[in-house]
Design a protein around this motif. Structure first.
Motif, mmCIF file in Angstrom:
data_model
loop_
_atom_site.group_PDB
_atom_site.id
_atom_site.type_symbol
_atom_site.label_atom_id
_atom_site.label_comp_id
_atom_site.label_asym_id
_atom_site.label_seq_id
_atom_site.Cartn_x
_atom_site.Cartn_y
_atom_site.Cartn_z
ATOM 1 N N VAL A 151 -2.585 -7.407 -1.813
ATOM 2 C CA VAL A 151 -2.078 -6.954 -3.115
ATOM 3 C C VAL A 151 -2.265 -8.046 -4.173
ATOM 4 O O VAL A 151 -2.672 -7.759 -5.308
ATOM 5 N N ALA A 179 -5.860 -8.196 -5.103
ATOM 6 C CA ALA A 179 -6.241 -7.036 -5.909
ATOM 7 C C ALA A 179 -5.904 -7.271 -7.377
ATOM 8 O O ALA A 179 -6.638 -6.836 -8.264
ATOM 9 N N SER A 202 -6.150 -2.792 -2.340
ATOM 10 C CA SER A 202 -4.883 -2.065 -2.414
ATOM 11 C C SER A 202 -4.779 -1.045 -1.284
ATOM 12 O O SER A 202 -3.719 -0.893 -0.663
ATOM 13 N N ALA A 228 -10.437 -4.120 -6.328
ATOM 14 C CA ALA A 228 -8.978 -4.011 -6.348
ATOM 15 C C ALA A 228 -8.519 -2.761 -5.597
ATOM 16 O O ALA A 228 -7.528 -2.802 -4.858
#
Length: 162
Positions: free
Chosen positions: A107, A110, A71, A67
């Motif tokens: 995003v 993630a 990100s 993640a």
């Protein structure tokens, strides 16, 4: 002495036999302790199960790595739009739309790292970013950089989780 008193047979080896076993002589306890210490590998726990890492929750740590990587990729993609436009020349509307779409996808992925397919989707995302290099050469460079970072994250995942 500030700690509890230890008897003459007490050892610091947690894998050795406990002192409360009936019928064990000092010679047997010493040999099994030595054998337990020499026979087990460094990465094994008391139950003989291979210990892959010293992390309390390795799955959670690996998800956090994935993640965080995605990100960071999304942030870099969004922040790279203006410098590419100013320095790199003609970054058209299609290229900007592709960058924003890839950042949004990063995003979203993630946030979905608990799903096993998210790792495969992250790999596809790296390929799409490199494919966006057809729109502008700097996107290819970013794609190669983040593909290498993602490959390292996959390597760490494989090492920790097996």
């Amino acid at each position: 002495m500030t700690g509890p008193e230890r008897g003459p047979r007490a050892t610091d080896d947690p894998t050795g036999p406990s002192g409360g076993q009936a019928g064990s002589s000092r010679g047997e306890a010493g040999s099994s302790t030595e054998q337990g210490a020499a026979g087990s590998s460094v990465g094994e726990s008391e139950a003989g199960q291979p210990r892959r890492s010293g992390l309390r929750n390795p799955e959670r740590a690996v998800r956090g790595l994935g993640a965080g990587t995605l990100s960071l990729e999304a942030l870099v993609l969004l922040l790279a739009i203006q410098p590419i436009r100013v320095v790199g020349g003609d970054l058209g509307g299609a290229a900007i739309a592709a960058v924003v779409a890839l950042a949004v996808a990063a995003v979203l992925l993630a946030g979905m790292m608990r799903r096993p397919w998210a790792w495969h989707a992250g790999t596809v995302l790296q390929g799409l970013l490199m494919l966006a290099g057809l729109l502008h050469w700097s996107l290819l460079v970013l794609g190669i950089i983040f593909a290498l970072v993602w490959a390292y994250a996959l390597h760490v995942r494989r090492v920790i989780l097996g």
